[in-house]
Design a protein around this motif. Structure first.
Motif, PDB file in Angstrom:
ATOM      1  N   SER A   1     -54.780  17.911  43.974  1.00  0.00           N
ATOM      2  CA  SER A   1     -55.440  19.071  43.361  1.00  0.00           C
ATOM      3  C   SER A   1     -56.937  18.846  43.159  1.00  0.00           C
ATOM      4  O   SER A   1     -57.669  19.788  42.864  1.00  0.00           O
ATOM      5  CB  SER A   1     -54.781  19.408  42.022  1.00  0.00           C
ATOM      6  N   ALA A   2     -57.398  17.594  43.338  1.00  0.00           N
ATOM      7  CA  ALA A   2     -58.811  17.274  43.130  1.00  0.00           C
ATOM      8  C   ALA A   2     -59.609  17.315  44.418  1.00  0.00           C
ATOM      9  O   ALA A   2     -60.832  17.186  44.384  1.00  0.00           O
ATOM     10  CB  ALA A   2     -58.945  15.888  42.488  1.00  0.00           C
ATOM     11  N   VAL A   3     -58.933  17.484  45.567  1.00  0.00           N
ATOM     12  CA  VAL A   3     -59.613  17.500  46.858  1.00  0.00           C
ATOM     13  C   VAL A   3     -59.091  18.664  47.693  1.00  0.00           C
ATOM     14  O   VAL A   3     -58.108  19.321  47.335  1.00  0.00           O
ATOM     15  CB  VAL A   3     -59.411  16.163  47.617  1.00  0.00           C
ATOM     16  N   ASP A   4     -59.742  18.908  48.816  1.00  0.00           N
ATOM     17  CA  ASP A   4     -59.348  20.008  49.691  1.00  0.00           C
ATOM     18  C   ASP A   4     -58.599  19.544  50.935  1.00  0.00           C
ATOM     19  O   ASP A   4     -57.929  20.341  51.586  1.00  0.00           O
ATOM     20  CB  ASP A   4     -60.585  20.812  50.097  1.00  0.00           C
ATOM     21  N   THR A   5     -58.724  18.287  51.268  1.00  0.00           N
ATOM     22  CA  THR A   5     -57.940  17.665  52.344  1.00  0.00           C
ATOM     23  C   THR A   5     -57.939  16.161  52.077  1.00  0.00           C
ATOM     24  O   THR A   5     -58.905  15.611  51.538  1.00  0.00           O
ATOM     25  CB  THR A   5     -58.536  17.960  53.736  1.00  0.00           C
ATOM     26  N   ILE A   6     -56.836  15.518  52.450  1.00  0.00           N
ATOM     27  CA  ILE A   6     -56.705  14.075  52.293  1.00  0.00           C
ATOM     28  C   ILE A   6     -56.595  13.442  53.672  1.00  0.00           C
ATOM     29  O   ILE A   6     -55.801  13.878  54.505  1.00  0.00           O
ATOM     30  CB  ILE A   6     -55.455  13.715  51.461  1.00  0.00           C
ATOM     31  N   LEU A   7     -57.428  12.424  53.916  1.00  0.00           N
ATOM     32  CA  LEU A   7     -57.333  11.630  55.144  1.00  0.00           C
ATOM     33  C   LEU A   7     -56.856  10.228  54.775  1.00  0.00           C
ATOM     34  O   LEU A   7     -57.542   9.506  54.046  1.00  0.00           O
ATOM     35  CB  LEU A   7     -58.675  11.566  55.867  1.00  0.00           C
ATOM     36  N   LEU A   8     -55.688   9.864  55.272  1.00  0.00           N
ATOM     37  CA  LEU A   8     -55.127   8.539  55.026  1.00  0.00           C
ATOM     38  C   LEU A   8     -55.641   7.567  56.082  1.00  0.00           C
ATOM     39  O   LEU A   8     -55.395   7.760  57.275  1.00  0.00           O
ATOM     40  CB  LEU A   8     -53.594   8.586  55.085  1.00  0.00           C
ATOM     41  N   TYR A   9     -56.360   6.556  55.645  1.00  0.00           N
ATOM     42  CA  TYR A   9     -56.806   5.506  56.563  1.00  0.00           C
ATOM     43  C   TYR A   9     -55.686   4.482  56.688  1.00  0.00           C
ATOM     44  O   TYR A   9     -55.760   3.351  56.230  1.00  0.00           O
ATOM     45  CB  TYR A   9     -58.108   4.887  56.069  1.00  0.00           C
ATOM     46  N   TYR A  10     -54.633   4.933  57.352  1.00  0.00           N
ATOM     47  CA  TYR A  10     -53.417   4.163  57.588  1.00  0.00           C
ATOM     48  C   TYR A  10     -52.868   4.540  58.959  1.00  0.00           C
ATOM     49  O   TYR A  10     -53.134   5.633  59.471  1.00  0.00           O
ATOM     50  CB  TYR A  10     -52.337   4.484  56.548  1.00  0.00           C
ATOM     51  N   GLY A  11     -52.059   3.629  59.515  1.00  0.00           N
ATOM     52  CA  GLY A  11     -51.235   3.933  60.657  1.00  0.00           C
ATOM     53  C   GLY A  11     -49.785   4.003  60.220  1.00  0.00           C
ATOM     54  O   GLY A  11     -49.479   4.295  59.060  1.00  0.00           O
ATOM     55  N   ARG A  12     -48.890   3.709  61.151  1.00  0.00           N
ATOM     56  CA  ARG A  12     -47.458   3.783  60.836  1.00  0.00           C
ATOM     57  C   ARG A  12     -47.051   2.694  59.853  1.00  0.00           C
ATOM     58  O   ARG A  12     -46.143   2.899  59.052  1.00  0.00           O
ATOM     59  CB  ARG A  12     -46.631   3.631  62.110  1.00  0.00           C
ATOM     60  N   CYS A  13     -47.682   1.529  59.960  1.00  0.00           N
ATOM     61  CA  CYS A  13     -47.424   0.416  59.035  1.00  0.00           C
ATOM     62  C   CYS A  13     -45.934   0.072  58.974  1.00  0.00           C
ATOM     63  O   CYS A  13     -45.285   0.237  57.937  1.00  0.00           O
ATOM     64  CB  CYS A  13     -47.961   0.729  57.639  1.00  0.00           C
ATOM     65  N   GLY A  14     -45.404  -0.392  60.098  1.00  0.00           N
ATOM     66  CA  GLY A  14     -43.994  -0.752  60.143  1.00  0.00           C
ATOM     67  C   GLY A  14     -43.074   0.434  59.991  1.00  0.00           C
ATOM     68  O   GLY A  14     -41.955   0.298  59.487  1.00  0.00           O
ATOM     69  N   ARG A  15     -43.525   1.604  60.383  1.00  0.00           N
ATOM     70  CA  ARG A  15     -42.800   2.871  60.296  1.00  0.00           C
ATOM     71  C   ARG A  15     -42.680   3.380  58.873  1.00  0.00           C
ATOM     72  O   ARG A  15     -42.017   4.382  58.615  1.00  0.00           O
ATOM     73  CB  ARG A  15     -41.401   2.766  60.937  1.00  0.00           C
ATOM     74  N   GLY A  16     -43.352   2.710  57.949  1.00  0.00           N
ATOM     75  CA  GLY A  16     -43.279   3.135  56.553  1.00  0.00           C
ATOM     76  C   GLY A  16     -43.884   4.504  56.301  1.00  0.00           C
ATOM     77  O   GLY A  16     -43.498   5.207  55.365  1.00  0.00           O
ATOM     78  N   LEU A  17     -44.868   4.888  57.139  1.00  0.00           N
ATOM     79  CA  LEU A  17     -45.558   6.162  56.918  1.00  0.00           C
ATOM     80  C   LEU A  17     -45.323   7.157  58.054  1.00  0.00           C
ATOM     81  O   LEU A  17     -46.086   8.109  58.220  1.00  0.00           O
ATOM     82  CB  LEU A  17     -47.065   5.904  56.736  1.00  0.00           C
ATOM     83  N   ASP A  18     -44.265   6.969  58.815  1.00  0.00           N
ATOM     84  CA  ASP A  18     -43.978   7.838  59.954  1.00  0.00           C
ATOM     85  C   ASP A  18     -43.871   9.309  59.565  1.00  0.00           C
ATOM     86  O   ASP A  18     -44.295  10.195  60.316  1.00  0.00           O
ATOM     87  CB  ASP A  18     -42.672   7.418  60.629  1.00  0.00           C
ATOM     88  N   THR A  19     -43.275   9.587  58.418  1.00  0.00           N
ATOM     89  CA  THR A  19     -43.000  10.978  58.033  1.00  0.00           C
ATOM     90  C   THR A  19     -43.842  11.438  56.845  1.00  0.00           C
ATOM     91  O   THR A  19     -43.544  12.472  56.246  1.00  0.00           O
ATOM     92  CB  THR A  19     -41.506  11.151  57.696  1.00  0.00           C
ATOM     93  N   ILE A  20     -44.893  10.694  56.514  1.00  0.00           N
ATOM     94  CA  ILE A  20     -45.650  10.997  55.305  1.00  0.00           C
ATOM     95  C   ILE A  20     -46.290  12.378  55.363  1.00  0.00           C
ATOM     96  O   ILE A  20     -46.331  13.102  54.360  1.00  0.00           O
ATOM     97  CB  ILE A  20     -46.708   9.896  55.037  1.00  0.00           C
ATOM     98  N   CYS A  21     -46.784  12.790  56.519  1.00  0.00           N
ATOM     99  CA  CYS A  21     -47.452  14.095  56.621  1.00  0.00           C
ATOM    100  C   CYS A  21     -46.435  15.236  56.569  1.00  0.00           C
ATOM    101  O   CYS A  21     -46.725  16.301  56.012  1.00  0.00           O
ATOM    102  CB  CYS A  21     -48.306  14.168  57.875  1.00  0.00           C
ATOM    103  N   ASP A  22     -45.251  15.029  57.146  1.00  0.00           N
ATOM    104  CA  ASP A  22     -44.195  16.041  57.051  1.00  0.00           C
ATOM    105  C   ASP A  22     -43.780  16.222  55.593  1.00  0.00           C
ATOM    106  O   ASP A  22     -43.593  17.353  55.121  1.00  0.00           O
ATOM    107  CB  ASP A  22     -42.984  15.638  57.894  1.00  0.00           C
ATOM    108  N   TRP A  23     -43.633  15.104  54.906  1.00  0.00           N
ATOM    109  CA  TRP A  23     -43.283  15.165  53.477  1.00  0.00           C
ATOM    110  C   TRP A  23     -44.377  15.885  52.693  1.00  0.00           C
ATOM    111  O   TRP A  23     -44.090  16.768  51.868  1.00  0.00           O
ATOM    112  CB  TRP A  23     -43.090  13.749  52.945  1.00  0.00           C
TER     113      TRP A  23
END
Length: 281
Positions: free
Chosen positions: A102-124
Protein backbone atom coordinates in the motif's frame (compact mmCIF):
# COMPACT_ATOMS: atom_id res chain seq x y z
CA UNK A 1 8.49 11.14 -17.69
CA UNK A 2 7.91 8.44 -15.07
CA UNK A 3 5.77 9.14 -12.03
CA UNK A 4 4.95 6.86 -9.13
CA UNK A 5 6.56 4.96 -6.28
CA UNK A 6 8.64 1.93 -7.22
CA UNK A 7 9.45 -0.40 -4.34
CA UNK A 8 12.62 -2.45 -4.70
CA UNK A 9 12.85 -5.59 -2.54
CA UNK A 10 16.51 -6.52 -2.90
CA UNK A 11 18.44 -9.68 -2.18
CA UNK A 12 22.08 -8.82 -1.32
CA UNK A 13 23.24 -11.01 -4.21
CA UNK A 14 21.43 -8.71 -6.67
CA UNK A 15 21.99 -5.36 -4.99
CA UNK A 16 24.66 -4.58 -7.61
CA UNK A 17 21.98 -4.79 -10.30
CA UNK A 18 19.72 -2.49 -8.27
CA UNK A 19 22.49 0.10 -7.96
CA UNK A 20 23.32 -0.27 -11.65
CA UNK A 21 19.67 0.41 -12.55
CA UNK A 22 19.50 3.53 -10.40
CA UNK A 23 22.82 4.87 -11.64
CA UNK A 24 21.94 4.39 -15.29
CA UNK A 25 18.39 5.67 -15.08
CA UNK A 26 18.84 9.35 -15.87
CA UNK A 27 15.28 10.38 -15.08
CA UNK A 28 14.82 12.72 -12.13
CA UNK A 29 13.96 10.67 -9.08
CA UNK A 30 14.21 10.51 -5.31
CA UNK A 31 15.86 7.42 -3.87
CA UNK A 32 15.11 6.27 -0.33
CA UNK A 33 16.88 3.43 1.46
CA UNK A 34 14.80 2.01 4.29
CA UNK A 35 16.73 1.71 7.54
CA UNK A 36 17.39 -1.88 8.56
CA UNK A 37 19.87 -4.50 9.66
CA UNK A 38 20.77 -5.68 6.15
CA UNK A 39 22.17 -2.51 4.59
CA UNK A 40 25.79 -3.31 5.44
CA UNK A 41 26.99 -3.93 1.90
CA UNK A 42 24.61 -1.79 -0.13
CA UNK A 43 25.46 1.54 1.54
CA UNK A 44 29.19 1.64 0.63
CA UNK A 45 28.32 0.54 -2.92
CA UNK A 46 25.78 3.33 -3.34
CA UNK A 47 28.45 5.78 -2.23
CA UNK A 48 31.15 4.19 -4.42
CA UNK A 49 28.92 4.57 -7.49
CA UNK A 50 27.81 8.10 -6.56
CA UNK A 51 24.12 7.21 -6.32
CA UNK A 52 22.44 9.82 -4.11
CA UNK A 53 19.95 8.48 -1.58
CA UNK A 54 18.20 9.38 1.65
CA UNK A 55 17.90 7.07 4.64
CA UNK A 56 14.33 6.73 5.85
CA UNK A 57 12.67 4.69 8.56
CA UNK A 58 10.03 2.19 7.57
CA UNK A 59 7.30 3.77 9.69
CA UNK A 60 7.66 7.00 7.71
CA UNK A 61 7.44 5.12 4.40
CA UNK A 62 4.40 3.09 5.37
CA UNK A 63 2.61 6.20 6.59
CA UNK A 64 3.51 8.16 3.47
CA UNK A 65 5.09 10.96 5.51
CA UNK A 66 7.77 11.86 2.96
CA UNK A 67 8.14 13.69 -0.32
CA UNK A 68 6.99 11.25 -2.99
CA UNK A 69 5.87 13.48 -5.84
CA UNK A 70 7.22 12.65 -9.29
CA UNK A 71 9.25 9.44 -9.52
CA UNK A 72 10.35 7.85 -6.24
CA UNK A 73 12.30 4.65 -5.59
CA UNK A 74 12.22 2.99 -2.16
CA UNK A 75 14.70 0.21 -1.40
CA UNK A 76 14.26 -2.57 1.15
CA UNK A 77 17.19 -4.98 1.55
CA UNK A 78 16.46 -8.51 2.72
CA UNK A 79 18.33 -11.02 4.88
CA UNK A 80 20.72 -13.17 2.84
CA UNK A 81 20.24 -16.13 5.19
CA UNK A 82 16.66 -16.62 3.97
CA UNK A 83 18.10 -18.81 1.22
CA UNK A 84 18.90 -21.51 3.76
CA UNK A 85 15.24 -22.54 3.70
CA UNK A 86 13.17 -21.91 0.56
CA UNK A 87 9.92 -22.11 2.52
CA UNK A 88 11.16 -19.41 4.87
CA UNK A 89 12.36 -17.35 1.91
CA UNK A 90 8.97 -17.57 0.21
CA UNK A 91 7.14 -16.68 3.43
CA UNK A 92 9.34 -13.68 4.20
CA UNK A 93 9.04 -12.31 0.68
CA UNK A 94 5.26 -12.75 0.88
CA UNK A 95 5.22 -10.96 4.23
CA UNK A 96 7.28 -8.13 2.75
CA UNK A 97 4.88 -7.73 -0.16
CA UNK A 98 1.87 -7.63 2.16
CA UNK A 99 3.56 -5.12 4.42
CA UNK A 100 4.65 -2.62 1.78
CA UNK A 101 2.18 -2.93 -1.10
CA UNK A 102 0.00 0.00 0.00
CA UNK A 103 3.06 2.28 0.28
CA UNK A 104 4.20 1.83 -3.33
CA UNK A 105 2.69 1.63 -6.81
CA UNK A 106 4.67 -1.37 -8.08
CA UNK A 107 7.09 -3.80 -6.45
CA UNK A 108 10.17 -5.15 -8.23
CA UNK A 109 11.69 -8.21 -6.56
CA UNK A 110 15.44 -8.44 -7.11
CA UNK A 111 15.21 -12.22 -6.93
CA UNK A 112 15.15 -15.20 -9.24
CA UNK A 113 13.53 -18.57 -8.66
CA UNK A 114 15.88 -19.30 -5.75
CA UNK A 115 15.51 -23.07 -5.70
CA UNK A 116 11.94 -22.75 -6.99
CA UNK A 117 10.99 -21.00 -3.78
CA UNK A 118 9.62 -17.99 -5.66
CA UNK A 119 8.23 -19.70 -8.77
CA UNK A 120 4.63 -18.69 -8.04
CA UNK A 121 5.18 -15.50 -6.04
CA UNK A 122 3.77 -13.19 -8.73
CA UNK A 123 0.69 -15.38 -9.27
CA UNK A 124 0.08 -15.32 -5.53
CA UNK A 125 0.60 -11.55 -5.38
CA UNK A 126 -1.79 -10.99 -8.29
CA UNK A 127 -4.57 -12.62 -6.27
CA UNK A 128 -3.66 -11.27 -2.83
CA UNK A 129 -2.59 -7.62 -3.21
CA UNK A 130 -3.77 -4.80 -5.50
CA UNK A 131 -0.26 -3.60 -6.36
CA UNK A 132 1.60 -5.09 -9.36
CA UNK A 133 4.55 -7.29 -8.37
CA UNK A 134 7.40 -8.09 -10.79
CA UNK A 135 10.32 -10.51 -10.48
CA UNK A 136 13.45 -10.91 -12.60
CA UNK A 137 12.64 -12.74 -15.82
CA UNK A 138 14.45 -13.99 -18.88
CA UNK A 139 13.74 -12.48 -22.27
CA UNK A 140 11.19 -15.26 -22.93
CA UNK A 141 9.24 -14.31 -19.81
CA UNK A 142 10.32 -17.26 -17.63
CA UNK A 143 11.68 -16.45 -14.17
CA UNK A 144 15.47 -16.28 -13.92
CA UNK A 145 17.01 -19.16 -12.05
CA UNK A 146 19.36 -17.47 -9.59
CA UNK A 147 21.88 -14.73 -8.96
CA UNK A 148 24.38 -16.04 -11.55
CA UNK A 149 21.76 -16.53 -14.25
CA UNK A 150 20.96 -12.80 -14.22
CA UNK A 151 24.41 -11.23 -14.78
CA UNK A 152 25.24 -13.69 -17.57
CA UNK A 153 22.07 -12.86 -19.52
CA UNK A 154 19.58 -15.58 -18.66
CA UNK A 155 18.98 -19.27 -18.12
CA UNK A 156 20.03 -20.42 -21.59
CA UNK A 157 23.39 -18.63 -21.43
CA UNK A 158 23.86 -19.81 -17.84
CA UNK A 159 23.46 -23.46 -18.90
CA UNK A 160 26.01 -22.93 -21.69
CA UNK A 161 28.41 -21.46 -19.13
CA UNK A 162 27.94 -24.43 -16.78
CA UNK A 163 28.59 -26.87 -19.59
CA UNK A 164 31.74 -25.03 -20.65
CA UNK A 165 33.11 -24.52 -17.13
CA UNK A 166 31.58 -27.10 -14.75
CA UNK A 167 32.42 -27.50 -11.08
CA UNK A 168 33.36 -23.90 -10.33
CA UNK A 169 32.25 -21.15 -8.01
CA UNK A 170 31.14 -18.21 -10.14
CA UNK A 171 31.97 -15.02 -8.26
CA UNK A 172 30.47 -11.70 -9.27
CA UNK A 173 31.46 -8.63 -7.24
CA UNK A 174 28.30 -9.07 -5.14
CA UNK A 175 29.22 -12.63 -4.22
CA UNK A 176 32.83 -11.72 -3.53
CA UNK A 177 31.77 -8.99 -1.10
CA UNK A 178 29.42 -11.36 0.76
CA UNK A 179 30.83 -14.82 0.19
CA UNK A 180 29.63 -16.26 3.52
CA UNK A 181 26.10 -15.24 2.63
CA UNK A 182 26.58 -16.69 -0.84
CA UNK A 183 27.68 -20.03 0.61
CA UNK A 184 24.64 -20.06 2.90
CA UNK A 185 22.45 -19.68 -0.19
CA UNK A 186 23.81 -22.90 -1.73
CA UNK A 187 21.90 -26.11 -1.12
CA UNK A 188 25.20 -27.95 -0.65
CA UNK A 189 25.83 -26.05 2.59
CA UNK A 190 22.31 -25.96 4.04
CA UNK A 191 22.44 -26.44 7.79
CA UNK A 192 26.22 -26.11 7.99
CA UNK A 193 28.19 -23.50 9.88
CA UNK A 194 29.85 -21.65 6.99
CA UNK A 195 32.12 -19.91 9.51
CA UNK A 196 33.67 -23.24 10.51
CA UNK A 197 36.64 -23.30 8.16
CA UNK A 198 37.58 -26.93 8.81
CA UNK A 199 34.13 -28.26 7.99
CA UNK A 200 33.85 -26.04 4.92
CA UNK A 201 37.21 -27.21 3.56
CA UNK A 202 36.12 -30.84 3.95
CA UNK A 203 32.80 -30.25 2.18
CA UNK A 204 34.43 -28.29 -0.64
CA UNK A 205 37.00 -31.03 -1.13
CA UNK A 206 34.36 -33.78 -1.17
CA UNK A 207 32.25 -31.79 -3.63
CA UNK A 208 35.22 -31.32 -5.94
CA UNK A 209 35.33 -27.52 -5.85
CA UNK A 210 38.85 -26.36 -6.66
CA UNK A 211 38.37 -23.12 -8.61
CA UNK A 212 36.68 -19.74 -8.37
CA UNK A 213 35.67 -18.18 -11.69
CA UNK A 214 35.89 -14.38 -11.55
CA UNK A 215 32.88 -12.88 -13.36
CA UNK A 216 33.47 -9.19 -14.04
CA UNK A 217 30.11 -7.42 -14.34
CA UNK A 218 31.51 -3.92 -13.92
CA UNK A 219 29.05 -3.36 -11.08
CA UNK A 220 29.23 -3.44 -7.31
CA UNK A 221 32.37 -3.11 -5.23
CA UNK A 222 35.04 -2.81 -7.90
CA UNK A 223 37.57 -1.36 -5.49
CA UNK A 224 37.76 -4.56 -3.42
CA UNK A 225 36.66 -7.17 -5.99
CA UNK A 226 40.00 -8.95 -6.42
CA UNK A 227 40.86 -8.52 -2.75
CA UNK A 228 37.58 -10.16 -1.73
CA UNK A 229 38.11 -13.08 -4.08
CA UNK A 230 41.64 -13.57 -2.74
CA UNK A 231 40.30 -13.67 0.81
CA UNK A 232 37.98 -16.49 -0.23
CA UNK A 233 40.50 -18.48 -2.26
CA UNK A 234 43.17 -18.15 0.43
CA UNK A 235 40.72 -19.20 3.11
CA UNK A 236 39.73 -22.41 1.33
CA UNK A 237 42.88 -23.11 -0.70
CA UNK A 238 41.19 -22.58 -4.07
CA UNK A 239 42.50 -21.35 -7.41
CA UNK A 240 41.11 -18.37 -9.30
CA UNK A 241 40.53 -18.04 -13.04
CA UNK A 242 38.88 -15.23 -14.99
CA UNK A 243 35.84 -15.66 -17.17
CA UNK A 244 36.56 -14.24 -20.59
CA UNK A 245 34.86 -11.09 -21.82
CA UNK A 246 31.51 -11.43 -23.52
CA UNK A 247 29.69 -13.47 -20.89
CA UNK A 248 28.67 -10.83 -18.36
CA UNK A 249 25.88 -8.48 -19.42
CA UNK A 250 23.45 -6.01 -17.88
CA UNK A 251 20.73 -6.85 -20.41
CA UNK A 252 18.39 -8.46 -17.89
CA UNK A 253 18.93 -5.71 -15.32
CA UNK A 254 17.92 -3.17 -17.98
CA UNK A 255 15.01 -5.25 -19.22
CA UNK A 256 13.42 -5.95 -15.86
CA UNK A 257 13.85 -2.46 -14.44
CA UNK A 258 12.38 -0.88 -17.58
CA UNK A 259 9.45 -3.29 -17.54
CA UNK A 260 8.76 -2.63 -13.86
CA UNK A 261 8.60 1.10 -14.57
CA UNK A 262 6.33 0.48 -17.57
CA UNK A 263 4.12 -1.81 -15.47
CA UNK A 264 3.82 0.93 -12.85
CA UNK A 265 2.97 3.59 -15.43
CA UNK A 266 0.26 1.44 -17.01
CA UNK A 267 -1.15 0.56 -13.58
CA UNK A 268 -1.41 4.21 -12.58
CA UNK A 269 -2.73 5.43 -15.93
CA UNK A 270 -4.96 2.56 -17.01
CA UNK A 271 -5.55 0.45 -13.92
CA UNK A 272 -4.11 -2.65 -15.62
CA UNK A 273 -2.33 -4.75 -13.05
CA UNK A 274 -0.69 -7.29 -15.35
CA UNK A 275 3.05 -6.88 -15.76
CA UNK A 276 4.33 -5.52 -19.02
CA UNK A 277 5.64 -8.49 -21.00
CA UNK A 278 9.42 -8.29 -21.51
CA UNK A 279 10.49 -7.39 -25.01
CA UNK A 280 12.70 -10.22 -26.21
CA UNK A 281 14.23 -8.21 -29.05
Amino acid sequence: MTEGRLGMVVCPMLEDEAIYNLKNDHEDKRIYLVKGAYNTTIIPKLKQHNVPYTMIDEHTVLNGDYDHDGYTVIIWTMFMGLHEDIDMLRMEVMNQIVKIHSAVDTILLYYGRCGRGLDTICDWAYEMVPTPVCIFRNKDGTICDDCICIPVGGTERYLKLLRKYPGRFYFTPAMASNFEGFLMSMELFNGLDVKNDDIMKIILDLAGYTTVMRVQTGNGDQEHFDENIKRFTDKYNLECTRLEDGWATNDLADLNYDNAKSTMTRWLNEGKKERVIPNAE
